[in-house]
Enzyme design. Structure first.
Site, PDB file in Angstrom:
ATOM      1  CB  SER A  90      -0.906   0.010   1.225  1.00 35.26           C
ATOM      2  OG  SER A  90      -0.182   0.532   2.322  1.00 35.26           O
ATOM      3  CE  LYS A  91      -2.358   6.716  -1.973  1.00 38.85           C
ATOM      4  NZ  LYS A  91      -3.140   7.385  -3.024  1.00 38.85           N
TER       5      LYS A  91
END
Ligand code: GLU
Length: 468
Positions: free
Chosen positions: A237-238
């Site tokens: 994830s970011k």
């Protein structure tokens, strides 16, 4: 049979994710292999989170990995926001057919009702109230009893109990269609035959399949590909991981290394993992996609990149490295860069690079007016017995050399080493330190050949003077 139509439907909410790139490549491989179409649809209806510049970012990112808008298999980009009327019309069609209905219950109403009945969710309370449109009313889909079986090409048949799916909202009270509905209506309208996307969407699929059928269209072929996870086995994830495709590009990863690596995430090529795209495109099969999450392994990606860098010709390598060689972080002034020297050294630089960004640091000393001295390394090299003597003798011998080439440079130094009872590595060290300021670097004699007699001797004499 008409040719298959694939699609990706990214939302322009940020940099293009490597997981999105992997999904795009799987779709692309199949669209091209089967003589079909790859549709790019930008799902830009979440106006709070979308930014138009990200749309161009998606197009550029796709082009970088070879998914070119100019390819005859490519169609789009379409903007979901251009089809809002069709989304609303589809909701109306469902209401008219009794497959959807208006509901005026607010979140607070629903909460109160659940409290009173000791339940959760939304139990179809407005189904038979025959409400018409009005302010603050949503439209909900009437979920029929039974089971929904999603025939997934990767995961097999996945069964969902409809009793666990509440009558979901299709149209918000502000008149805006929800993502789930817009996504299906667009897929129908764009005649999509295969919905190949990330596993995280599987939970939406029974609802979407109900919508396809309710709208009178057989559902597409579904295929949900495994998630990408990090070292801790958490979905990448970011927040936690480096997920922007653009960032890898900026760091000097080669597009074809990235493409090849991404294709191995969830799928294993038959032969060696490092394979050219045409081979991958021909061999890729949905049936061979794995079920388990795929580890997005940065070390493995780096190894792929190194392999691909080594496969480049000297000219290709130069072109690929140019932005780094002439950029502000090159470590030497751009006007001192010399292509001929770089090309001569290229086969010796390539094995020392994990990314293209590593290249300038391997050869910077060739393009600097003066080498930058690594003081610790320098002190250590010249503290060794005979180091200074070797340097002095090498100056004399190199000055007298007839042919200035790496073989002669090597044999001359080897002969000096022999008189000091030194192996070549130890004999090289003072010369390397004098010309490059360092104790490590690319093959020395090739570098000296490229640097040239005058400059090599000038640096060696400067070092000798500094040591005196
Ligand atoms: N806009 C959705 C996303 O970006 C598309 C999901 C789908 O592929 O159906 O996740």
């Amino acid at each position: 049979m008409s040719s298959p139509r694939f699609r990706i439907a990214p939302s322009p909410t940020g940099y293009f994710h490597v997981g999105g790139a992997r999904t795009a490549l799987f779709n692309w491989a199949l669209a091209r292999q089967l003589g079909g179409t790859f549709v790019l649809r930008i799902e830009d209806t979440d106006t709070d989170r979308n930014r138009p510049e990200w749309t161009q970012g998606i197009i550029d990112a796709l082009a970088w990995i070879g998914i070119s808008a100019d390819d005859p298999h490519f169609e789009g980009p379409y903007l979901q926001s251009d089809y809002t009327q069709q989304h609303v019309a589809a909701v109306q069609q469902l209401v008219d057919a009794g497959k959807a209905y208006y509901c005026d219950m607010t979140a607070a109403d629903i909460e109160a009702r659940n409290k009173a009945e000791g339940s959760t969710g939304y139990a179809g309370w407005s189904r038979d109230r025959n409400l018409g449109p009005g302010p603050d009313r949503v439209v909900r889909f009437r979920v029929l009893a039974g089971t929904t079986i999603v025939r997934d090409q990767v995961r097999g048949d996945v069964e969902f109990d409809n009793a666990l799916i509440e009558d979901f909202v299709l149209l918000r009270s502000n008149g805006a269609p929800v993502f789930l509905l817009a996504n299906v209506v667009d897929d129908i309208h764009m005649r999509i035959s295969h919905v190949l996307r990330a596993e995280e969407h599987l939970s939406n699929t029974p609802k979407q399949q109900m919508l396809w059928e309710a709208l009178g269209t057989p559902s597409p072929v579904w295929a949900h590909v495994p998630l990408l996870v990090n070292e801790q086995r958490k979905k990448i994830s970011k927040r936690r991981d480096k997920v922007a495709l653009e960032q890898y590009r900026a760091e000097g990863y080669l597009a074809n290394a990235m493409v090849n690596y991404l294709m191995t995430l969830g799928w294993t090529p038959k032969g060696p993992e490092v394979q050219p795209w045409p081979q991958i495109e021909g061999d890729f099969r949905l049936e061979d996609v794995h079920l388990s999450p795929a580890f997005f392994d940065l070390k493995k990606l780096a190894a792929f990149n190194g392999d691909y860098i080594r496969m480049l010709s000297a000219h290709e390598f130069l072109e690929a490295c140019r932005p780094w060689l002439l950029g502000p972080d090159a470590g030497f002034p751009a006007d001192r860069f010399d292509e001929t020297k770089f090309l001569a050294m290229a086969p010796h630089i390539q094995p020392r690079c994990v990314t293209l960004a590593d290249a300038p640091g391997v050869v910077d000393f060739l393009f600097l007016a003066e080498p930058i001295i690594d003081q610790d390394a320098w002190a250590k090299v010249f503290a060794a017995p005979d180091a200074v003597a070797v340097l002095r003798e090498a100056i004399v011998a190199y000055d007298a050399m007839v042919e200035w080439n790496h073989e002669a440079l090597k044999s001359t130094l080897e002969a000096i080493g022999a008189t000091h009872d030194l192996k070549l590595g130890k004999t090289q060290a003072p010369v390397r330190a004098a010309v490059s300021g360092r104790s490590v670097g690319p093959p020395l004699f090739e570098a000296l050949e490229v640097l040239g007699r005058d400059e090599t001797l000038r640096r060696m004499r400067n070092a000798e003077a500094a040591l005196a």
